[in-house]
Design a protein around this motif. Structure first.
Motif, PDB file in Angstrom:
ATOM      1  N   PHE A  39     100.213   6.155  40.253  1.00 32.38           N
ATOM      2  CA  PHE A  39     100.791   4.830  40.352  1.00 32.38           C
ATOM      3  C   PHE A  39      99.804   3.835  40.923  1.00 32.38           C
ATOM      4  O   PHE A  39     100.096   2.636  40.961  1.00 32.38           O
ATOM      5  CB  PHE A  39     102.041   4.878  41.234  1.00 32.38           C
ATOM      6  N   VAL A 178     102.823   9.535  47.221  1.00 33.96           N
ATOM      7  CA  VAL A 178     101.478   9.354  47.770  1.00 33.96           C
ATOM      8  C   VAL A 178     100.711   8.333  46.938  1.00 33.96           C
ATOM      9  O   VAL A 178     100.026   7.457  47.467  1.00 33.96           O
ATOM     10  CB  VAL A 178     100.730  10.699  47.794  1.00 33.96           C
ATOM     11  N   LEU A 180     101.972   5.941  45.228  1.00 33.03           N
ATOM     12  CA  LEU A 180     102.542   4.630  45.560  1.00 33.03           C
ATOM     13  C   LEU A 180     101.940   4.101  46.857  1.00 33.03           C
ATOM     14  O   LEU A 180     101.564   2.927  46.962  1.00 33.03           O
ATOM     15  CB  LEU A 180     104.061   4.751  45.740  1.00 33.03           C
ATOM     16  N   GLY A 181     101.868   4.986  47.837  1.00 34.09           N
ATOM     17  CA  GLY A 181     101.282   4.573  49.108  1.00 34.09           C
ATOM     18  C   GLY A 181      99.846   4.136  48.928  1.00 34.09           C
ATOM     19  O   GLY A 181      99.397   3.129  49.493  1.00 34.09           O
ATOM     20  N   LEU A 182      99.109   4.892  48.113  1.00 33.68           N
ATOM     21  CA  LEU A 182      97.716   4.551  47.853  1.00 33.68           C
ATOM     22  C   LEU A 182      97.618   3.186  47.184  1.00 33.68           C
ATOM     23  O   LEU A 182      96.731   2.382  47.498  1.00 33.68           O
ATOM     24  CB  LEU A 182      97.102   5.628  46.959  1.00 33.68           C
ATOM     25  N   PHE A 184      99.592   0.747  47.577  1.00 37.28           N
ATOM     26  CA  PHE A 184      99.789  -0.240  48.625  1.00 37.28           C
ATOM     27  C   PHE A 184      98.519  -0.466  49.424  1.00 37.28           C
ATOM     28  O   PHE A 184      98.130  -1.606  49.699  1.00 37.28           O
ATOM     29  CB  PHE A 184     100.893   0.232  49.574  1.00 37.28           C
ATOM     30  N   VAL A 185      97.891   0.645  49.802  1.00 37.07           N
ATOM     31  CA  VAL A 185      96.681   0.522  50.604  1.00 37.07           C
ATOM     32  C   VAL A 185      95.632  -0.275  49.843  1.00 37.07           C
ATOM     33  O   VAL A 185      95.023  -1.209  50.373  1.00 37.07           O
ATOM     34  CB  VAL A 185      96.127   1.915  50.962  1.00 37.07           C
TER      35      VAL A 185
ATOM     36  N   PHE B 495     109.815   0.625  48.483  1.00 37.37           N
ATOM     37  CA  PHE B 495     108.766   1.403  49.125  1.00 37.37           C
ATOM     38  C   PHE B 495     108.978   1.469  50.631  1.00 37.37           C
ATOM     39  O   PHE B 495     108.798   2.510  51.262  1.00 37.37           O
ATOM     40  CB  PHE B 495     107.432   0.740  48.797  1.00 37.37           C
ATOM     41  N   LEU B 546     100.684  -4.406  55.666  1.00 40.67           N
ATOM     42  CA  LEU B 546     101.253  -3.638  54.566  1.00 40.67           C
ATOM     43  C   LEU B 546     100.321  -2.514  54.154  1.00 40.67           C
ATOM     44  O   LEU B 546     100.776  -1.412  53.822  1.00 40.67           O
ATOM     45  CB  LEU B 546     101.522  -4.567  53.383  1.00 40.67           C
ATOM     46  N   ALA B 547      99.019  -2.768  54.166  1.00 43.29           N
ATOM     47  CA  ALA B 547      98.079  -1.702  53.828  1.00 43.29           C
ATOM     48  C   ALA B 547      98.198  -0.573  54.845  1.00 43.29           C
ATOM     49  O   ALA B 547      98.148   0.611  54.487  1.00 43.29           O
ATOM     50  CB  ALA B 547      96.660  -2.255  53.788  1.00 43.29           C
ATOM     51  N   GLY B 550     101.070   1.628  53.998  1.00 46.55           N
ATOM     52  CA  GLY B 550     100.754   2.573  52.936  1.00 46.55           C
ATOM     53  C   GLY B 550      99.967   3.759  53.473  1.00 46.55           C
ATOM     54  O   GLY B 550     100.259   4.917  53.160  1.00 46.55           O
ATOM     55  N   ALA B 551      98.962   3.445  54.301  1.00 42.03           N
ATOM     56  CA  ALA B 551      98.154   4.524  54.859  1.00 42.03           C
ATOM     57  C   ALA B 551      99.003   5.434  55.736  1.00 42.03           C
ATOM     58  O   ALA B 551      98.869   6.661  55.722  1.00 42.03           O
ATOM     59  CB  ALA B 551      97.002   3.929  55.660  1.00 42.03           C
ATOM     60  N   LEU B 553     102.140   6.074  55.438  1.00 44.94           N
ATOM     61  CA  LEU B 553     102.968   6.935  54.610  1.00 44.94           C
ATOM     62  C   LEU B 553     102.190   8.154  54.155  1.00 44.94           C
ATOM     63  O   LEU B 553     102.672   9.285  54.224  1.00 44.94           O
ATOM     64  CB  LEU B 553     103.473   6.146  53.394  1.00 44.94           C
ATOM     65  N   ILE B 554     100.960   7.929  53.719  1.00 47.86           N
ATOM     66  CA  ILE B 554     100.154   9.045  53.232  1.00 47.86           C
ATOM     67  C   ILE B 554      99.874  10.021  54.368  1.00 47.86           C
ATOM     68  O   ILE B 554      99.987  11.242  54.208  1.00 47.86           O
ATOM     69  CB  ILE B 554      98.845   8.524  52.615  1.00 47.86           C
ATOM     70  N   LEU B 557     103.034  11.967  55.193  1.00 46.38           N
ATOM     71  CA  LEU B 557     103.346  12.944  54.155  1.00 46.38           C
ATOM     72  C   LEU B 557     102.419  14.144  54.231  1.00 46.38           C
ATOM     73  O   LEU B 557     102.807  15.249  53.863  1.00 46.38           O
ATOM     74  CB  LEU B 557     103.225  12.298  52.769  1.00 46.38           C
TER      75      LEU B 557
END
Lengths: 479, 576
Positions: A39, A178, A180-182, A184-185, B495, B546-547, B550-551, B553-554, B557
């Motif tokens: 994604f 993951v 999706l998260g990437l 975002f980053v 998200f 926001l970045a 995302g980081a 979350l990764i 996980l």
């Protein structure tokens, strides 16, 4: 005066489809070989587009702009940085293929002496860096830099993120989140650095080729008239004031029949000739019957149309008239996409690496068992995905003439639609699916009254949805 | 202006997103459906509610929309919930049979389409412009307590909600049934005598702060390993509510005292309760662990000192900015390093727990220490005491006329009630046979099919339930934001909901609420930070937040996929 109609929508759809295809190819490769629904692929396109800014508009790039002496000029330090970026990225992308050994040529079909391999790779890196600097500030040099950078960056996603999750046996759902998260980053990281303002490329409006001045950005109107006296095609240039007519050609009905018939004959002949030895018609060749027929047919059509054209005048009351609006820039998008796809096709069919890739995408475990270095294949697929994404991103930026951080996500749904439409696990399916999606987007906007251009992505999605309901394995998919 | 008001507003948005995340928890945590288009149902609930509540479009200038039937709020929200559920049904029917990643793309596409439709169709909901002009319910009755019957009833209702929730929490977490013994007798509290005294003092304080009623009902309601007896919980709320409403109506001139008694005591209760639960939960951590956590919090605050010190006239000095960023990077990397290597370097307690304590320290620092810096500088000790008093009694707003209960706090209580309802619905669903089938479908759908369950029907129902909760959150959103724009319903929201579910622990409703708290605490905290940066850089800071999410979350996980609280092991046994 004719107005743009269905034919124009089809041409625009082909252009859109080309850009979607460039992204979808990378997506399909990664999906089938590395089994990651990436994604974050849209963000790769966006990064490619932003990377080209380094060359095309250095003054708009944060931090780097300190080295720019004008909108499109650089000091010596800036050129040095560009060279290092280009050369370094090339070396980095090669090293993804197996580390130090790869730099010494371990991925070549016939393993060379380490010094030779190293020398050739260094030379290649220098050439890339040199071309970037020499071509400054052209968008093509920017494209080259973007390809190099993304080819180096995309495998990092695999190395640092997806591989670790795969090692833990993460489920498909986890990989998706993951990714999706990437995304975002990447997206918001880029926004943090570049800021949210819209940027654009500086593309020359006019090019001088062989003494002829070609208008690049201005659209050419190709007016087609069908009447009793035959087919008349008039090309108008909207660049210079007054919209001068470039040329007008006419085909009386008999000539038209000859042109069309001749094309059909030649194409059919090529098809049957290539397919002739029916014994091994299942053998997949680099240039198979269909491809040969398409290429030969196109060449024949153009040749016949050029040779058999006569002078024409615009008829007073044509039975059918339409206009196709196309600029050289948009046409170049189609050409670039076709060239990239042809090179990929060559790679997949003619090289050992390509065969390994096809095998891995079919069945990864079997490929590994039969001795293929699936790690390297995976890295190659990411490198190719990155390169294609870079081209797609730059083309997207050229087409829409604006770069935002969301441009990648905007194209994500059509790319997935193209991949799924064509059938997961097949790059050719992804190409076909992407063109269908592109056509659906633009023809749909044209055909359905009352909806604006903001509905292009929803239409692509509706097409996908319908196909998923009817044939979930896609066009080329299925056991 | 006391910091308590911003805490109230934060609490409301936490509640709304908690509802949204609870809905996602049904779909993703319990059933395993990857619904990355969850925001679509949020949008449907919000817009249906809004369009029903608004006055007809002709009465507004520069706005075009459909409906506009001037409905009262409660039916409008109810219809919004139903509309969201129906949308969930319509999306699920064709899409649920697809495999995971196809389903994900399809629902993402649905959410994008709905957002596009709202954005482009100007006749539907004012297109790209915002919908506003909502008349808020009971607005004229505020601030409470007032003199009219309506405001008395409202006051009683507010007290009812607060007391019910307090009783429930007491029964669930603190009070033990009469005659039972605490689980581990290994509490070293210097002998039975002092331990009992301390417990008695704590219990007494809790009893007083709930006016006795709450505490008494909690003792009656608590049961060993099940949900507390709902009758006693509601009874406590009812008694308190009636008394409060009566007092508000009868004692006209003593409104201040009434407000102070009920709401002030309840505020004190919240602090007591918080303290007790934190002490209980972290009872096994040593003093050293607490010190480490305090050190973390202090280090975080210290990282911002250069920035604050060098921002002279509102424009921070570049050196201070660079120093702060450098210190922050060092801090984050050190935390990451310690976290990953905690087994080697640590004291034996879990790193995540210490970070949790650190976060609590940070909150205390921010709320009690840093908030008093400005009053200290302007008014000295008196101002500090006054400010602390106001911050302690956060359920009340202290304006010129004295302590009152304002509309923002009413919205908070309304949200708390909604979350309580949603949470109750979720817990009963999950504990029921229906919930067990959902979990079975998540684990292995083929087995569930083989055992004769119509998995398709169960998945569709779970979609509907999750979407209904999201629609409920959407209805509340209209109340809170008072204006709707299509940008509020971007895929980013789904998200964020996923982040909350994953941080807190999928398939754990309490965890999801915790996830919502953590996310918004992070947002609020970094929003404060963004205020220090020059305006030009502010957008970049927002993007960086926001970045970071995302980081985060990764990272979560990877290192802790079960989240902070993970899934609660259910020991239910099916009866023959």
């Amino acid at each position: 005066m004719p107005t743009t109609g269905l034919a124009n929508a089809v041409v625009t759809g082909v252009v859109t489809g080309s850009v979607v295809a460039l992204g979808a190819i990378g997506l399909a490769l990664v999906y089938s070989i590395a089994e990651v629904p990436n994604f974050a692929h849209g963000e790769l396109l966006m990064l490619g587009a932003y990377a080209a800014l380094f060359v095309n508009r250095p003054a708009t790039v944060p931090v780097f702009e300190a080295l720019a002496t004008g909108q499109q000029s650089l000091g010596t330090a800036g050129f040095a940085v560009l060279f290092v970026l280009g050369a370094g990225a090339t070396l980095a992308s090669i090293s993804h293929l197996g580390g130090r050994a790869a730099l010494e040529g371990s991925w070549w079909p016939r393993r060379p002496a380490p010094a030779v391999g190293l020398a050739v790779h260094l030379l290649a890196a220098v050439v890339v860096g040199g071309l970037v600097v020499w071509g400054f500030p052209s968008i093509w040099a920017g494209l080259l830099l973007a390809i190099a950078l993304l080819a180096a960056l995309a495998p990092v996603q695999e190395r640092r993120v997806f591989r670790k999750f795969r090692a833990r046996g993460a489920s498909l759902a986890t990989m998706l989140i993951v990714a999706l998260g990437l995304s975002f980053v990447l997206r918001f990281g880029t926004q943090a650095v570049y800021g949210g303002q819209v940027r654009d490329y500086t593309v020359p409006r006019v090019a001088h080729v062989l003494g002829v001045e070609l208008g690049l950005a201005a659209a050419k109107f190709v007016d087609v008239y069908l009447s009793g006296a035959g087919l008349v095609v008039q090309v108008i240039d909207t660049g210079p004031p007054g919209n001068p007519v470039m040329f007008t050609v006419g085909y009386p009905p008999l000539v038209l029949a000859v042109v069309l018939g001749g094309t059909a004959l030649v194409a059919a002949g090529a098809y049957w000739w290539r397919r002739g030895d029916g014994a091994d018609f299942r053998r997949s060749r680099t240039v198979g019957p269909k491809l040969l027929a398409a290429v030969v047919g196109t060449v024949a059509f153009v040749a016949l149309a050029a040779f058999l054209s006569g002078p024409g005048t615009v008829p007073e009351a044509p039975a059918y008239e339409t206009r196709i609006s196309l600029s050289l820039m948009r046409a170049s998008v189609i050409v670039v996409a076709l060239v990239m796809m042809a090179s990929l096709h060559l790679l997949l069919k003619e090289t050992k690496l390509g065969t390994a890739m096809r095998a891995s995408s079919d069945n990864l475990d079997l490929a590994q068992v039969s001795g293929i270095n699936t790690d390297r294949v995976m890295m190659v697929s990411w490198v190719i995905a990155g390169a294609f994404a870079a081209v797609g991103g730059v083309m997207l930026g050229v087409l829409f003439n604006q770069l935002t951080v969301n441009m990648g996500f905007f194209l994500l749904l059509p790319m997935f639609a193209g991949v799924i439409l064509g059938g997961l696990g097949s790059v050719y399916g992804a190409i076909l699916g992407s063109y269908l999606v592109g056509l659906a987007m633009d023809v749909g906007i044209f055909a359905i009254p009352g909806i604006g251009a903001t509905y292009r992505v929803p239409i692509a999605f509706v097409v996908l949805f319908v196909v998923l309901l009817v044939r979930p394995q896609g066009i080329t998919g299925g056991a | 202006m006391a910091l308590s008001s911003s805490l109230v507003s934060l609490g409301t948005i936490v509640g709304i997103y908690a509802l949204l995340a609870l809905g996602l928890n049904v779909k993703f945590g319990y059933t395993g459906l990857l619904d990355i288009g969850h925001v679509a149902f949020y949008l449907v609930g919000a817009y249906v509610t809004a369009l029903l509540v608004l006055p007809p479009a002709e009465t507004q200038q520069f706005a075009t929309y459909v409906l506009g039937l001037n409905w009262p709020w409660l039916p409008a929200i109810a219809v919004g919930v139903v509309a969201a559920a129906v949308t969930g049904l319509l999306v699920a029917l064709p899409a649920i049979r697809l495999r995971e990643d196809y389903l994900a793309i399809v629902v993402l596409g649905v959410s994008v389409i709905l957002q596009r439709v709202v954005q482009s169709e100007g006749w539907l909901a004012n297109g790209p412009g915002s919908l506003r002009g909502f008349s808020l319910p009971f607005r004229t009755a505020f601030p409470l307590p007032g003199e009219t019957l309506v405001s008395a009833v409202l006051f009683g209702a507010v007290v009812f909600v607060l007391w019910s929730v307090a009783t429930y929490l007491l029964a669930r977490l603190v009070v033990r049934p009469a005659g039972t013994v605490p689980p581990d007798r290994t509490e070293v509290d210097g002998g039975v005598g002092t331990g009992r005294l301390r417990r008695g003092l704590v219990d007494g304080a809790l009893a007083v702060s709930t006016l006795g009623v709450g505490y008494w009902a909690a003792r009656r309601a608590t049961r060993r390993s099940e949900q507390p007896d709902a009758r006693y919980v509601l009874l406590a709320g009812l008694i308190a509510g009636v008394v409060a409403g009566g007092a508000a109506y009868v004692g006209g001139g003593m409104a201040d005292a009434v407000a102070l008694v009920f709401l002030g005591l309840m505020s004190v209760f919240t602090w007591l309760f918080g303290g007790v639960t934190v002490a209980r939960r972290y009872r096994d951590l040593s003093l050293g662990d607490f010190a480490i956590a305090l050190g973390l919090a202090v280090a975080f605050v210290v990282a911002f000192v250069p920035l604050v010190v060098t921002s002279g006239s509102g424009q921070p000095g570049t050196l201070g900015l660079a120093a702060t960023i450098g210190l922050l990077v060092v801090f984050l990397y050190a935390t990451y390093y310690f976290g990953v290597n905690w087994d080697r370097l640590g004291t034996g307690a879990g790193f995540v727990r210490i970070v949790g304590v650190g976060a609590i320290w940070l909150f205390c620092l921010r709320y009690f220490v840093m908030a008093n810096v400005t009053p200290w500088m302007t008014g000295g000790l008196d101002a500090v005491l006054d400010n602390t008093y106001q911050n302690l009694l956060w359920l009340l707003k202290f304006n010129a006329a004295g302590p009152v209960f304002d509309y923002a706090r009413f919205l908070l209580v309304l949200t708390v009630a909604s979350v309580a309802i949603g949470y109750y619905v979720m817990e009963t669903t999950v504990g029921s046979p229906f919930g067990r089938v959902l979990k079975a479908v998540r684990e292995d759908e083929d087995v569930a099919e083989a055992l004769g369950k119509n998995t398709f029907a169960f998945k569709v129902q779970s979609m509907m339930l999750g979407s209904a909760l999201a629609g409920f959150a959407g209805g509340l959103t209209v109340l809170y934001f008072k204006s709707l724009v299509h940008t509020m319903f971007a895929p980013r929201v789904t998200f964020i909901a996923f982040l909350m579910v994953i941080i807190g622990g999928a398939a754990n409703n309490r965890g999801v609420v915790l996830g919502a708290v953590i996310y918004w605490a992070f947002q609020k905290g970094t929003a404060d930070i963004a205020g220090f940066f020059p305006p030009a850089a502010r957008a970049s800071v927002q993007a960086l937040r926001l970045a970071t999410i995302g980081a985060l979350l990764i990272i979560i996980l990877y290192y802790r996929p079960e989240g902070i609280w993970g899934e609660r092991a259910s020991t239910d046994v099916a009866e023959e």
